[in-house]
Design a protein around this motif. Structure first.
Motif, PDB file in Angstrom:
ATOM      1  N   UNK A   7       0.814  -1.219   0.000  1.00  0.00           N
ATOM      2  CA  UNK A   7       0.000   0.000   0.000  1.00  0.00           C
ATOM      3  C   UNK A   7       0.849   1.271   0.000  1.00  0.00           C
ATOM      4  N   UNK A   8       2.138   1.113  -0.267  1.00  0.00           N
ATOM      5  CA  UNK A   8       3.055   2.251  -0.298  1.00  0.00           C
ATOM      6  C   UNK A   8       2.967   2.942  -1.660  1.00  0.00           C
ATOM      7  N   UNK A   9       2.542   4.204  -1.697  1.00  0.00           N
ATOM      8  CA  UNK A   9       2.411   4.906  -2.973  1.00  0.00           C
ATOM      9  C   UNK A   9       3.729   4.991  -3.743  1.00  0.00           C
ATOM     10  N   UNK A  10       4.857   5.037  -3.021  1.00  0.00           N
ATOM     11  CA  UNK A  10       6.161   5.121  -3.705  1.00  0.00           C
ATOM     12  C   UNK A  10       6.426   3.878  -4.531  1.00  0.00           C
ATOM     13  N   UNK A  11       6.023   2.717  -4.028  1.00  0.00           N
ATOM     14  CA  UNK A  11       6.222   1.482  -4.784  1.00  0.00           C
ATOM     15  C   UNK A  11       5.487   1.557  -6.115  1.00  0.00           C
ATOM     16  N   UNK A  12       4.214   1.896  -6.062  1.00  0.00           N
ATOM     17  CA  UNK A  12       3.417   1.921  -7.288  1.00  0.00           C
ATOM     18  C   UNK A  12       3.924   2.982  -8.255  1.00  0.00           C
ATOM     19  N   UNK A  13       4.268   4.148  -7.734  1.00  0.00           N
ATOM     20  CA  UNK A  13       4.703   5.241  -8.616  1.00  0.00           C
ATOM     21  C   UNK A  13       6.102   4.995  -9.177  1.00  0.00           C
ATOM     22  N   UNK A  14       7.062   4.672  -8.327  1.00  0.00           N
ATOM     23  CA  UNK A  14       8.456   4.544  -8.746  1.00  0.00           C
ATOM     24  C   UNK A  14       8.746   3.223  -9.451  1.00  0.00           C
ATOM     25  N   UNK A  15       8.245   2.145  -8.897  1.00  0.00           N
ATOM     26  CA  UNK A  15       8.584   0.821  -9.423  1.00  0.00           C
ATOM     27  C   UNK A  15       7.644   0.311 -10.497  1.00  0.00           C
ATOM     28  N   UNK A  16       6.499   0.945 -10.659  1.00  0.00           N
ATOM     29  CA  UNK A  16       5.553   0.409 -11.628  1.00  0.00           C
ATOM     30  C   UNK A  16       5.048   1.454 -12.615  1.00  0.00           C
ATOM     31  N   UNK A  17       4.331   2.443 -12.119  1.00  0.00           N
ATOM     32  CA  UNK A  17       3.690   3.386 -13.036  1.00  0.00           C
ATOM     33  C   UNK A  17       4.692   4.291 -13.757  1.00  0.00           C
ATOM     34  N   UNK A  18       5.792   4.654 -13.118  1.00  0.00           N
ATOM     35  CA  UNK A  18       6.832   5.443 -13.795  1.00  0.00           C
ATOM     36  C   UNK A  18       7.407   4.691 -14.982  1.00  0.00           C
ATOM     37  N   UNK A  19       7.909   3.460 -14.768  1.00  0.00           N
ATOM     38  CA  UNK A  19       8.419   2.677 -15.900  1.00  0.00           C
ATOM     39  C   UNK A  19       7.340   2.353 -16.940  1.00  0.00           C
ATOM     40  N   UNK A  20       6.105   2.146 -16.502  1.00  0.00           N
ATOM     41  CA  UNK A  20       5.023   1.869 -17.457  1.00  0.00           C
ATOM     42  C   UNK A  20       4.758   3.089 -18.336  1.00  0.00           C
ATOM     43  N   UNK A  21       4.804   4.267 -17.749  1.00  0.00           N
ATOM     44  CA  UNK A  21       4.643   5.503 -18.514  1.00  0.00           C
ATOM     45  C   UNK A  21       5.737   5.626 -19.572  1.00  0.00           C
TER      46      UNK A  21
END
Length: 150
Positions: A124-138
């Motif tokens: 549930x850590x927003x940094x995980x989703x943003x840095x490790x997933x959604x950033x690279x997906x973008x």
């Protein structure tokens, strides 16, 4: 040396099966995922993004490439449903789901779990989703990902 009768051999065989069976017993059932401290609405904000494209194939390819680049192995890919489940064995699993919102927008939902002391704990850590997933997906899409409406 005396030979065993057929019934004696059968008895020895069945005894061997009976003694070996406890090693094959199932482990006790595990508890379900550990609940997170965030509210369901807060978790949806962390786990969901919107991309300005209606091209579902492009989004699926980018999701798969991002997961593979991050060291995940595909466990299940359902193109029709727009879903990919992947693992980073044995400690992490993630499911990405895309859904078409309208002709020019696609929603992407991520749900990640880590295994800690034998239990699945939802990330549930927003940094995980943003840095490790959604950033690279973008980057893989070549398009920015916006926050989804709560």
């Amino acid at each position: 040396m005396a030979l065993m009768s057929r019934s004696a051999r059968r008895a020895v065989f069945l005894l061997g099966l009976a003694l070996g069976a406890p090693g094959c017993a199932r482990p006790p059932a595990e508890a379900g995922p550990v609940p997170v401290a965030r509210s369901a609405q807060d978790l949806r904000v962390v786990q969901n993004r919107v991309v300005a494209t209606g091209n579902g194939e492009q989004v699926m390819r980018a999701m798969a490439a991002t997961l593979q680049d991050r060291g995940f192995r595909m466990a299940e890919v359902d193109v029709g449903a727009g879903r990919i489940a992947a693992t980073r064995w044995p400690f992490q699993r993630i499911t990405l789901q895309q859904r078409r919102l309208d002709a020019g927008r696609t929603g992407i939902e991520a749900d990640a779990y880590v295994r800690i002391e034998g239990q699945d704990v939802q990330v549930d850590d927003p940094r995980y989703y943003e840095t490790d997933l959604f950033g690279p997906l973008s980057q893989a899409l070549g398009l920015p990902l916006g926050a989804a409406a709560p």
